[in-house]
Design a protein around this motif. Sequence first.
Motif, short mmCIF file in Angstrom:
data_model
loop_
_atom_site.label_atom_id
_atom_site.label_comp_id
_atom_site.label_asym_id
_atom_site.label_seq_id
_atom_site.Cartn_x
_atom_site.Cartn_y
_atom_site.Cartn_z
N ILE A 1 0.86 -1.18 0.00
CA ILE A 1 0.00 0.00 0.00
C ILE A 1 0.90 1.23 0.00
CG2 ILE A 1 -1.77 1.30 1.24
CD1 ILE A 1 -2.83 -1.32 2.33
N ARG A 2 0.59 2.17 -0.89
CA ARG A 2 1.36 3.42 -1.00
C ARG A 2 0.43 4.60 -0.78
NH1 ARG A 2 3.58 -0.05 -4.51
NH2 ARG A 2 5.83 -0.12 -4.71
N TRP A 3 0.93 5.59 -0.07
CA TRP A 3 0.14 6.80 0.14
C TRP A 3 1.09 7.98 0.29
CZ3 TRP A 3 1.29 3.30 3.79
CH2 TRP A 3 1.74 3.73 5.03
N ASP A 4 0.58 9.16 -0.05
CA ASP A 4 1.37 10.38 0.03
C ASP A 4 1.33 10.91 1.45
OD1 ASP A 4 1.91 10.30 -2.69
OD2 ASP A 4 0.07 11.38 -3.18
N TYR A 5 2.49 11.37 1.89
CA TYR A 5 2.61 11.96 3.22
C TYR A 5 3.26 13.32 3.04
CZ TYR A 5 3.68 12.47 8.15
OH TYR A 5 3.75 12.92 9.43
N GLY A 6 2.49 14.35 3.20
CA GLY A 6 3.02 15.69 2.94
C GLY A 6 3.13 15.93 1.45
N ASP A 7 3.93 16.91 1.08
CA ASP A 7 4.05 17.26 -0.33
C ASP A 7 5.10 16.43 -1.06
OD1 ASP A 7 2.15 19.19 0.01
OD2 ASP A 7 3.59 20.79 0.42
N VAL A 8 6.08 15.90 -0.35
CA VAL A 8 7.20 15.27 -1.01
C VAL A 8 7.32 13.78 -0.74
CG1 VAL A 8 9.44 16.18 -1.73
CG2 VAL A 8 8.32 17.17 0.23
N GLN A 9 6.90 13.33 0.40
CA GLN A 9 7.15 11.96 0.81
C GLN A 9 6.04 11.01 0.37
OE1 GLN A 9 7.65 12.14 5.07
NE2 GLN A 9 9.62 11.15 4.92
N GLU A 10 6.44 9.80 0.01
CA GLU A 10 5.49 8.72 -0.23
C GLU A 10 5.83 7.62 0.77
OE1 GLU A 10 3.90 6.73 -4.11
OE2 GLU A 10 5.73 5.69 -3.49
N ARG A 11 4.82 7.15 1.45
CA ARG A 11 5.03 6.07 2.41
C ARG A 11 4.50 4.77 1.83
NH1 ARG A 11 4.23 8.08 8.55
NH2 ARG A 11 5.80 9.70 8.46
N THR A 12 5.08 3.66 2.28
CA THR A 12 4.62 2.35 1.85
C THR A 12 4.53 1.42 3.05
OG1 THR A 12 6.85 1.52 1.44
CG2 THR A 12 5.74 2.56 -0.41
N ALA A 13 3.63 0.48 2.93
CA ALA A 13 3.50 -0.59 3.92
C ALA A 13 3.31 -1.88 3.13
CB ALA A 13 2.31 -0.34 4.84
N GLU A 14 3.99 -2.93 3.58
CA GLU A 14 3.93 -4.21 2.86
C GLU A 14 3.43 -5.30 3.79
OE1 GLU A 14 6.95 -5.17 -0.21
OE2 GLU A 14 7.37 -6.86 1.13
N PHE A 15 2.52 -6.10 3.29
CA PHE A 15 1.92 -7.20 4.03
C PHE A 15 2.07 -8.47 3.19
CE2 PHE A 15 -0.13 -3.22 4.94
CZ PHE A 15 -0.22 -3.20 6.32
N THR A 16 2.46 -9.57 3.83
CA THR A 16 2.68 -10.82 3.11
C THR A 16 1.97 -11.96 3.83
OG1 THR A 16 4.83 -10.03 2.39
CG2 THR A 16 4.44 -12.38 2.21
N THR A 17 1.38 -12.86 3.04
CA THR A 17 0.73 -14.04 3.59
C THR A 17 0.80 -15.16 2.57
OG1 THR A 17 -1.28 -14.83 4.69
CG2 THR A 17 -1.60 -13.48 2.74
N LEU A 18 0.38 -16.34 2.98
CA LEU A 18 0.27 -17.48 2.06
C LEU A 18 -1.21 -17.79 1.88
CD1 LEU A 18 3.06 -19.90 3.35
CD2 LEU A 18 3.13 -18.43 1.33
N ARG A 19 -1.58 -18.14 0.65
CA ARG A 19 -2.95 -18.56 0.37
C ARG A 19 -2.92 -19.90 -0.32
NH1 ARG A 19 -7.00 -14.56 1.30
NH2 ARG A 19 -6.07 -13.62 3.14
N ALA A 20 -3.87 -20.75 0.02
CA ALA A 20 -3.95 -22.09 -0.55
C ALA A 20 -5.02 -22.11 -1.63
CB ALA A 20 -4.28 -23.10 0.53
N LEU A 21 -4.74 -22.89 -2.65
CA LEU A 21 -5.67 -23.07 -3.75
C LEU A 21 -5.72 -24.56 -4.04
CD1 LEU A 21 -7.37 -21.70 -6.01
CD2 LEU A 21 -5.29 -21.66 -7.37
#
Length: 140
Positions: free
Chosen positions: A112-132
Amino acid sequence: MPKRNQQQGFTLIEVIAAFTILAMTFMVVLEILSNASANTIKSSERTEIALEAASKMAEVGVTIPIEAGGVSGEFENGHRWDISMTPYEISYEGDTVMDFAPIELYRVTLTIRWDYGDVQERTAEFTTLRALAATYGEEP
């Protein structure tokens, strides 16, 4: 009899010292309030991101098919998301030969990416396993 000419009161140095102590105390209180406010804003932002991530991860396998590749989009508030899915192989070191596994595992990574202020972009990463459920020898 005591002299009545002497005035009772504070000297200029005592007043300046008291004012200095009051000003320093006020600055400390303002710093504490400022930090508390910044922490509240960060906490609110991180809670919102975590809720968005949980919602998007819940869609994987329901509205977002589990398959190698990726999809992306944008939330209503302007936050951008990318999901990448890659097959996940489990190493097996047992005595039994395993030619067949009833499920296929995929590593799902949500960014997930979002803007923080005028110059910064923040990111958060989430990982999981899914079965099929494994599909071997599909019928026409």
